[in-house]
Design a protein around this motif. Structure first.
Motif, PDB file in Angstrom:
ATOM      1  N   ILE A 189     -11.279   3.891  10.060  1.00  0.00           N
ATOM      2  CA  ILE A 189     -11.731   3.665   8.687  1.00  0.00           C
ATOM      3  C   ILE A 189     -11.315   2.265   8.268  1.00  0.00           C
ATOM      4  O   ILE A 189     -10.145   1.881   8.429  1.00  0.00           O
ATOM      5  N   ASP A 190     -12.255   1.493   7.726  1.00  0.00           N
ATOM      6  CA  ASP A 190     -11.995   0.134   7.251  1.00  0.00           C
ATOM      7  C   ASP A 190     -12.037   0.118   5.726  1.00  0.00           C
ATOM      8  O   ASP A 190     -12.964   0.661   5.115  1.00  0.00           O
ATOM      9  N   VAL A 191     -11.048  -0.552   5.105  1.00  0.00           N
ATOM     10  CA  VAL A 191     -10.989  -0.619   3.640  1.00  0.00           C
ATOM     11  C   VAL A 191     -10.505  -2.007   3.221  1.00  0.00           C
ATOM     12  O   VAL A 191      -9.926  -2.752   4.009  1.00  0.00           O
TER      13      VAL A 191
ATOM     14  N   SER B  98      -5.054  -4.363  -2.356  1.00  0.00           N
ATOM     15  CA  SER B  98      -6.208  -5.204  -2.033  1.00  0.00           C
ATOM     16  C   SER B  98      -5.764  -6.521  -1.403  1.00  0.00           C
ATOM     17  O   SER B  98      -4.837  -7.182  -1.871  1.00  0.00           O
TER      18      SER B  98
ATOM     19  N   ILE C 161     -15.017   2.637   1.397  1.00  0.00           N
ATOM     20  CA  ILE C 161     -14.500   2.589   2.760  1.00  0.00           C
ATOM     21  C   ILE C 161     -15.679   2.667   3.729  1.00  0.00           C
ATOM     22  O   ILE C 161     -16.743   3.180   3.397  1.00  0.00           O
ATOM     23  N   ARG C 162     -15.445   2.162   4.927  1.00  0.00           N
ATOM     24  CA  ARG C 162     -16.432   2.292   5.996  1.00  0.00           C
ATOM     25  C   ARG C 162     -15.853   3.227   7.051  1.00  0.00           C
ATOM     26  O   ARG C 162     -14.795   2.971   7.621  1.00  0.00           O
TER      27      ARG C 162
ATOM     28  N   GLY D 181     -13.107   3.024  -5.046  1.00  0.00           N
ATOM     29  CA  GLY D 181     -13.393   1.885  -4.187  1.00  0.00           C
ATOM     30  C   GLY D 181     -14.485   2.173  -3.178  1.00  0.00           C
ATOM     31  O   GLY D 181     -15.477   2.840  -3.475  1.00  0.00           O
TER      32      GLY D 181
ATOM     33  N   LEU E 141     -13.361   9.908  -0.440  1.00  0.00           N
ATOM     34  CA  LEU E 141     -13.102   8.698  -1.222  1.00  0.00           C
ATOM     35  C   LEU E 141     -12.950   9.022  -2.702  1.00  0.00           C
ATOM     36  O   LEU E 141     -13.828   9.637  -3.307  1.00  0.00           O
TER      37      LEU E 141
ATOM     38  N   THR F 259      -8.566   0.504  -2.095  1.00  0.00           N
ATOM     39  CA  THR F 259      -9.220   1.768  -2.461  1.00  0.00           C
ATOM     40  C   THR F 259      -8.237   2.925  -2.377  1.00  0.00           C
ATOM     41  O   THR F 259      -7.124   2.784  -1.885  1.00  0.00           O
TER      42      THR F 259
ATOM     43  N   SER G 263       0.847  -1.196   0.000  1.00  0.00           N
ATOM     44  CA  SER G 263       0.000   0.000   0.000  1.00  0.00           C
ATOM     45  C   SER G 263       0.883   1.247   0.000  1.00  0.00           C
ATOM     46  O   SER G 263       1.995   1.246   0.537  1.00  0.00           O
TER      47      SER G 263
ATOM     48  N   PHE H 157      -8.140   6.943  -0.979  1.00  0.00           N
ATOM     49  CA  PHE H 157      -8.884   7.911  -0.191  1.00  0.00           C
ATOM     50  C   PHE H 157      -7.937   8.830   0.561  1.00  0.00           C
ATOM     51  O   PHE H 157      -6.751   8.531   0.731  1.00  0.00           O
TER      52      PHE H 157
ATOM     53  N   ARG I 240      -7.124  -1.195   8.169  1.00  0.00           N
ATOM     54  CA  ARG I 240      -7.838  -0.299   9.088  1.00  0.00           C
ATOM     55  C   ARG I 240      -6.931   0.867   9.472  1.00  0.00           C
ATOM     56  O   ARG I 240      -5.768   0.674   9.834  1.00  0.00           O
TER      57      ARG I 240
END
Length: 390
Positions: free
Chosen positions: A247-249, A231, A274-275, A272, A269, A252, A196, A254, A238
């Motif tokens: 934030i959970d991904v 990914s 995110i939560r 992708g 964002l 993505t 990442s 962001f 997180r």
């Protein structure tokens, strides 16, 4: 070159056909430096012949800036255009078309303020960071370094053309954490152990393991960080912002702005999903959306979502730009404070000025102050302390 000069002169007077505008765009793409040079020559010729005046120059500048509307529809040109635009700003000194007082539209007859560019040469920020290893050792990083700089529990920590990378060299036996910190006036990029990528704006930090293991990839950040997450559905990523917000991904792109002196913590964002989690509350974002929570609140905090966020403005810093469109004065000053490593104070409150336009982050502070003076902002610079006296 003669064709370019003729096209430019006619464009500035609004006389080009759409086909000729396309030819002019091609010239600019091929040589971005030629545009400010030719504009300077054109205006100098007008002055020598006695036909130039400040009002006309500002009108010409207004027409030049309208060219950006055409370029912005063609992403391949956008970064090139703003490099040229920065040169135009310096040459014309027509900052009135970038900044105007709130609810006061700029007109060709709007008076400009006579002001000299200050002598102080505080440079723009640059690439640089501090890497804190698991044993507490601090290593200064810059944009030119290359090679292995440390071994963290069997993982090589290396610089590759100024970018920090982690390269597994053996099987890790335990988890050790590193922290990358950018002081004010610095930014940096890192490739995390899972591949990442993270870009750190000024006055930011990211804490992460030298090698990810277990069921999650966990990092902690402060300030502003842009992520492009590799990914891995079996190991969600997180980001912890504070004890309330995460934030959970999966995979993505962001941006998180979590400076403590900003009104909100904001996650925007680009690609992708995110939560965004705030205690027991959560929301899933789609591309183009932004989630915000108040930094400070007397009551219970809630997540607020903007459906159509200006993603280009949010990410401008990563691409070497300041995007000040519709930005309040104090927010602009906070960005400048971090990037130029200055302190900003107000003697008579915050001026009611709304900013517009975009600038390259590579311009010196003296250029920025010159623009402030052009729109009537009164200030003085005391070392690295900028006092707004208006």
């Amino acid at each position: 070159m003669n064709d370019f000069k003729e096209l430019l002169a006619r464009y500035l007077h609004g006389q080009l056909t759409s086909e000729e505008v396309g030819r002019l765009m091609t010239y600019i793409q091929e040589d971005e430096a030629v545009l400010p040079e030719e504009i300077a020559a054109l205006l100098a010729g007008q002055r020598e012949s006695g036909t130039g005046d400040p009002v006309q120059e500002e009108l010409l500048f207004s027409r030049i800036m309208s060219m950006d509307q055409e370029l912005s529809r063609k992403p391949v040109y956008r970064r090139m255009w703003w490099a040229a635009a920065a040169g135009i700003l310096v040459l014309l000194g027509a900052a009135g078309y970038f900044w105007h007082q709130q609810n006061s539209p700029v007109s060709p007859k709007h008076p400009t303020v006579a002001v000299s560019e200050p002598d102080t040469k505080i440079p723009a920020g640059s690439k640089g960071a501090i890497l804190t290893l698991s044993n507490g050792e601090n290593i200064a990083l810059d944009s030119t370094g290359s090679g292995t700089i440390a071994i963290q529990n069997g993982v090589k920590v290396a610089l590759d053309n100024g970018q920090l990378q982690y390269q597994p060299d053996s099987v890790t036996t335990s988890i050790v954490f590193n922290t990358l910190t950018t002081p004010r006036g610095r930014e940096f990029r890192i490739v995390l152990p899972d591949g990442s990528k993270a870009w750190l704006n000024s006055a930011s930090s990211i804490k992460y393991p030298a090698a990810f293991s277990g069921k999650e990839r966990n990092v902690e950040i402060t300030g502003e960080v842009y992520f492009e997450i590799a990914s891995n559905a079996n190991m969600p990523f997180r980001v912890k912002i504070n004890k309330e917000t995460t934030i959970d991904v999966l995979g993505t792109h962001f941006n998180i702005n979590a400076y403590p002196d900003e009104k909100n913590i904001a996650a925007t964002l680009a690609e992708g999903a995110i939560r965004f989690n705030l205690n027991e509350e959560s929301t899933i974002l789609s591309p183009g959306q932004q989630a915000r929570v108040p930094n400070q609140s007397a009551g219970k905090k809630h997540i607020h979502v903007t459906a159509n966020a200006d993603v280009a403005q949010v990410l401008a810093w990563k691409d070497g730009l300041f995007d000040f469109n519709h930005m309040p004065f104090d927010q602009v000053m906070r960005q400048l404070s971090r990037w130029y490593d200055i302190d900003v104070t107000y003697e008579s409150g915050i001026p009611d000025i709304d900013f517009e336009g975009t600038l390259g982050r590579d311009v010196s502070l003296s250029k920025v102050l010159f623009f402030l003076g052009k729109v009537g902002v009164q200030y003085r610079l005391e070392g690295r302390r900028l006092v707004i006296s208006q």
